[in-house]
Scaffold this active site. Structure first.
Site, mmCIF file in Angstrom:
data_model
loop_
_atom_site.group_PDB
_atom_site.id
_atom_site.type_symbol
_atom_site.label_atom_id
_atom_site.label_comp_id
_atom_site.label_asym_id
_atom_site.label_seq_id
_atom_site.Cartn_x
_atom_site.Cartn_y
_atom_site.Cartn_z
ATOM 1 N N GLY A 262 0.784 -1.218 0.000
ATOM 2 C CA GLY A 262 0.000 0.000 0.000
ATOM 3 C C GLY A 262 0.817 1.270 0.000
ATOM 4 O O GLY A 262 0.244 2.369 0.039
ATOM 5 N N CYS A 263 2.156 1.172 -0.025
ATOM 6 C CA CYS A 263 2.986 2.372 0.097
ATOM 7 C C CYS A 263 3.793 2.663 -1.160
ATOM 8 O O CYS A 263 3.510 3.628 -1.870
ATOM 9 C CB CYS A 263 3.918 2.232 1.300
ATOM 10 S SG CYS A 263 3.048 2.192 2.882
ATOM 11 N N LEU A 264 4.802 1.856 -1.455
ATOM 12 C CA LEU A 264 5.740 2.201 -2.521
ATOM 13 C C LEU A 264 5.062 2.484 -3.861
ATOM 14 O O LEU A 264 5.363 3.509 -4.492
ATOM 15 C CB LEU A 264 6.810 1.120 -2.682
ATOM 16 C CG LEU A 264 7.935 1.076 -1.651
ATOM 17 C CD1 LEU A 264 9.006 0.093 -2.076
ATOM 18 C CD2 LEU A 264 8.548 2.445 -1.431
ATOM 19 N N ASP A 267 3.044 5.793 -3.544
ATOM 20 C CA ASP A 267 3.885 6.917 -3.167
ATOM 21 C C ASP A 267 4.777 7.348 -4.325
ATOM 22 O O ASP A 267 4.969 8.551 -4.571
ATOM 23 C CB ASP A 267 4.741 6.565 -1.951
ATOM 24 C CG ASP A 267 3.915 6.387 -0.689
ATOM 25 O OD1 ASP A 267 2.708 6.715 -0.718
ATOM 26 O OD2 ASP A 267 4.458 5.911 0.321
#
Length: 445
Positions: A262-264, A267
């Site tokens: 859910g981040c890299l 982002d």
């Protein structure tokens, strides 16, 4: 201190539990009633290593509790962490900031005394200025703001909160700095962690730059895996050789099927979009290349599975598919390269049977189109090829697995797309092992 954590998902729930472990009195605010009830029962709504242990330790004592009532948190706490989600917007490019702005807009009018709002959610440059405006318009005097980005690895979120490698605080006042020093005092007292105090804009960029560099490092070694495949070289030895240089390092240098979660992915995309807006064209070109490499790794994995079955096509091939989570240590399947690989194999005509130690329930709910196995033995039964798609230690470190699996599968072919097993352990049990960017290892005749 008396702390609230607003938003108790993959970021907020571990943060709340870790704050209780540091000795603070914590109230978590979760608007989803079902999730709130699960947390208040002392269980996580998802698997994150160590989370349930801390919930069971502190919820019964009252040091940690959960509510759906924001007013209760406003009256209780002197410091409020904002840990709500920042998913991608509908166009798939920038962050959807509705939850962040909504949380602050709802909290600010409820604050009746001086306190500190601390942002943890991942945002892009310019967000803090907008939040300061909301606070100025809706809150009483004396409400300070700190931007305190998280640098957590899913699967290690508790550990990384309690033992961070750095703490970044973008502060707007001296009082705000004192608040952040107080909340992290038990960590700072060890004398091992640097507190980087800066302006909020720099804190925003540090977070985005850190994730972008991690993605770049992952894509770089995966690009080298492609080079090694063409040159007949061994990418694991290449990674070791270049990682000895302290300027490069070994961390994050294991080739695989790319980053997920859910981040890299979001982002990097949101940061690239923002850089496009401000005209940073050279940086945009670099980050677009990083994304291009990452997208291509699942294609390379499909080719490797195809090679493992002799290039005869994958139609009707039963695949023992080990892993659904995007990485080990979590049940998170968001942007999971493992499930994307499973989808591609299905499209090629294969029949993957998926087993994961922690993510099966979530995967079944979100992707009911796949076939799942409740046990590893069930997934392995009759498989013509075994794909190790998530680096769970149950798959990569169990010394008995190569021999026990050999007695179950129809063919001893292992495709390790995470480069996480020692191929000699499997070759010794009669397996042929394919890994991205490494020569094929076969049993001796």
């Amino acid at each position: 201190m008396r702390i609230s954590v607003i938003g108790c998902g993959h970021l907020g729930a571990p943060h709340a539990a870790a704050m209780a472990e540091l000795g603070h009195d914590v109230i978590g605010v979760e608007l989803d009633p079902a999730t709130c009830r699960v947390l208040q029962s002392g269980r996580g709504a998802f698997f994150e290593k160590g989370l349930d242990d801390l919930l069971q330790k502190y919820v019964p004592t009252g040091r940690l509790r959960f509510t759906s009532d924001l007013m209760e948190a406003a009256e209780f706490a002197d410091l409020h962490f904002i840990a709500v989600g920042t998913p991608l917007s509908e166009d798939g490019q920038s962050y959807d900031m509705e939850q962040v702005f909504g949380a602050v807009s709802a909290l600010a009018p409820l604050l009746t005394r001086p306190c500190t709002i601390v942002g943890k959610s991942t945002v892009t440059v310019g967000t803090v200025a907008r939040i300061q405006q909301i606070i100025a318009e809706r809150a009483v005097d004396g409400v300070d703001l700190v931007w305190n980005p998280e640098f957590l690895r899913e699967g290690h979120a508790i550990e990384d909160t309690l033992c961070p490698d750095r703490i970044v605080a973008g502060v707007t006042s001296a009082e705000a700095q004192k608040a952040i020093e107080s909340v992290y005092a038990p960590i700072l007292a060890r004398g091992e962690v640097e507190l980087i105090v800066t302006e909020p804009e720099t804190a925003e960029v540090i977070k985005s730059a850190a994730n972008s560099f991690l993605a770049t490092k992952i894509s770089f070694i995966n690009a080298m895996a492609e080079v090694c495949s063409l040159a007949g070289a061994d990418v694991k030895t290449v990674a070791h050789g270049i990682g000895i240089d302290h300027r490069i390092g070994h961390a994050g240098m294991r080739p695989g099927i790319g980053y997920g979660g859910g981040c890299l992915p979001k982002d990097l995309r949101a940061f690239t979009h923002r850089l496009t807006e401000i005209g940073a064209t050279t940086a945009v070109a670099l980050l677009q290349a990083v994304e291009d490499v990452n997208r291509g790794r699942v294609d390379a994995a499909v080719d490797l599975v195809q090679e493992a079955v002799g290039g005869r096509g994958l139609a009707g091939v039963r695949v023992a598919f080990l892993g659904a989570a995007f990485k080990a240590g979590t049940s998170d399947i968001r942007n999971s390269p493992a499930l994307e690989l499973a989808r591609r194999l299905v499209r090629a005509g294969a029949h993957p049977v998926i087993h994961d130690p922690e993510a099966l329930e979530t995967a079944r709910r979100v992707h009911p189109e796949h076939t799942y196995a409740d046990t590893l033995a069930e997934a392995l039964d009759g498989a013509e090829v075994t794909v190790l798609a998530t680096e769970w230690p149950q798959f990569s470190e169990d010394a008995t697995l190569p021999a026990s699996a050999a007695a179950t599968v129809a063919a001893r072919r292992l495709v390790d797309v995470r480069t996480c097993v020692d191929p000699l352990d499997w070759v010794g049990a009669g397996w042929t092992v394919w890994q991205l960017g490494r020569p094929v290892r076969r049993p001796r005749p």
